[in-house]
Design a protein around this motif. Structure first.
Motif, short mmCIF file in Angstrom:
data_model
loop_
_atom_site.label_atom_id
_atom_site.label_comp_id
_atom_site.label_asym_id
_atom_site.label_seq_id
_atom_site.Cartn_x
_atom_site.Cartn_y
_atom_site.Cartn_z
N LEU A 47 -8.39 6.84 -6.98
CA LEU A 47 -9.38 6.68 -5.92
C LEU A 47 -10.79 6.74 -6.45
N GLY A 48 -10.97 7.52 -7.49
CA GLY A 48 -12.31 7.68 -8.05
C GLY A 48 -12.80 6.44 -8.75
N GLY A 49 -11.89 5.59 -9.11
CA GLY A 49 -12.30 4.36 -9.76
C GLY A 49 -12.70 4.56 -11.21
N ILE A 67 -3.95 10.63 -8.23
CA ILE A 67 -4.55 10.22 -6.97
C ILE A 67 -6.08 10.21 -7.09
N MET A 104 0.84 -1.20 0.00
CA MET A 104 0.00 0.00 0.00
C MET A 104 0.88 1.26 0.00
N ARG A 105 1.91 1.23 0.80
CA ARG A 105 2.81 2.39 0.85
C ARG A 105 3.42 2.66 -0.51
N ASP A 158 -2.07 0.96 -8.84
CA ASP A 158 -3.15 0.32 -8.08
C ASP A 158 -2.81 0.36 -6.60
N LEU A 159 -3.76 0.88 -5.84
CA LEU A 159 -3.55 0.89 -4.40
C LEU A 159 -3.75 -0.47 -3.77
N ALA A 160 -4.24 -1.38 -4.57
CA ALA A 160 -4.54 -2.70 -4.02
C ALA A 160 -3.29 -3.56 -4.04
N PRO A 161 -3.13 -4.32 -2.97
CA PRO A 161 -2.03 -5.28 -2.97
C PRO A 161 -2.32 -6.41 -3.94
N LEU A 218 0.81 4.24 -2.75
CA LEU A 218 0.57 5.64 -2.37
C LEU A 218 1.76 6.51 -2.77
N ALA A 219 2.95 6.00 -2.55
CA ALA A 219 4.14 6.79 -2.87
C ALA A 219 4.21 7.05 -4.36
#
Lengths: 149, 149
Positions: free
Chosen positions: A128-130, A124, A102-103, A137-140, A106-107
């Motif tokens: 996030l808005g999809g 960003i 996740m970091r 991807d913020l998803a692991p 985000l980074a």
DNA sequence: CTTGACCCTGGACCGTGCTCCCGGATATAG
DNA sequence: CTATATCCGGGAGCACGGTCCAGGGTCAAG
């Protein structure tokens, strides 16, 4: 030997009095004795036990798990205690790995955002808005399934 | 374009229908539209958003934090959005550091525990249990009877 | 003996994050 | 058109980990 009242015990362990009573209700910590009046008296063993509970909590154990841990210690089954700690260790390591993914996401997002200009230029917002093309991807990876989309 | 009912959405995201409605109540996820009947209809953006919520949760974010994260997408101030994302990044890094301390504590303990022998030889119980010279009786509260005076 | 700090029990309440149930409306397949 | 699966809103209930009264009783100093 000096004994402690509930207030002194709580203060020395850095918890509230109600929390001590809550732990007692939860089967985690009993007073060494009681006065005729019903007042709880604690010794150093109880203080150590209370501190154990708090430390275990900061290590990510739930009260239920701590109760199990304490019960195991009574059973003198060191092997089981060790296995419980190992299981928790593995759990913590998984969470670290997930957070690191996740970091990184985000980074990447933060680095790619100019910090000014149009919202449509901000990765960003898009991530996030999809909506729109998928950027970092913020998803692991672990959360993605082949059956997705 | 294919839209999803609440049941299909929930199933694809691996959550219960009630959870979807709960998220809606919590201001996290609104249906794209509603049928005249009131039935919720969701699109792929909502599915992505729901999955994002779930992933963020597994990473230790509360729903409140996730709502803040998602609210970023509604802002038009790119600079502010970037700052918020940076704050979240710092938060994630703090979480990682905290978990790493947890891991180190657990790892040290696990490594030092022989996995057999007396409870007094188990650092998981002894080192965390306090600095007393002897292992306190860790018997659960319910098992202890005052019995005296 | 009085005062004030402390302690007692029992129970209510809190925030979080769901989960379930109800009675009734709606969609959809045959 | 009917059967049945799904959906609706509202509200109750749950587990966790506390936290906070109320209405007393008790302890220690002065």
């Amino acid at each position: 030997m000096e004994t402690l009242g509930i207030g002194a015990l709580a203060q020395r362990a850095g918890v509230r009095i109600d929390t001590v009573r809550y732990y007692e209700r939860s089967g985690l910590l009993a007073p060494k004795t009681r006065l005729q009046s019903g007042y709880r008296r604690y010794g150093s063993a109880e203080l150590a036990r209370l501190r154990f509970i708090r430390r275990a909590q900061t290590l990510g154990f739930s009260l239920k798990e701590i109760r199990e841990l304490l019960t195991l210690s009574k059973g003198r089954d060191v092997a089981r205690v060790k296995r419980a700690a190992q299981a928790k260790l593995a759990d913590v390591e998984q969470r670290i790995a997930a957070l690191q993914r996740m970091r990184d996401g985000l980074a990447t997002l933060v680095a790619a955002c100019p910090g000014h200009g149009e919202p449509t230029d901000c990765p960003i917002l898009r991530a996030l808005g999809g909506e729109g093309p998928e950027l970092p991807d913020l998803a692991p990876a672990a959360a993605r399934r082949p059956a997705d989309h």
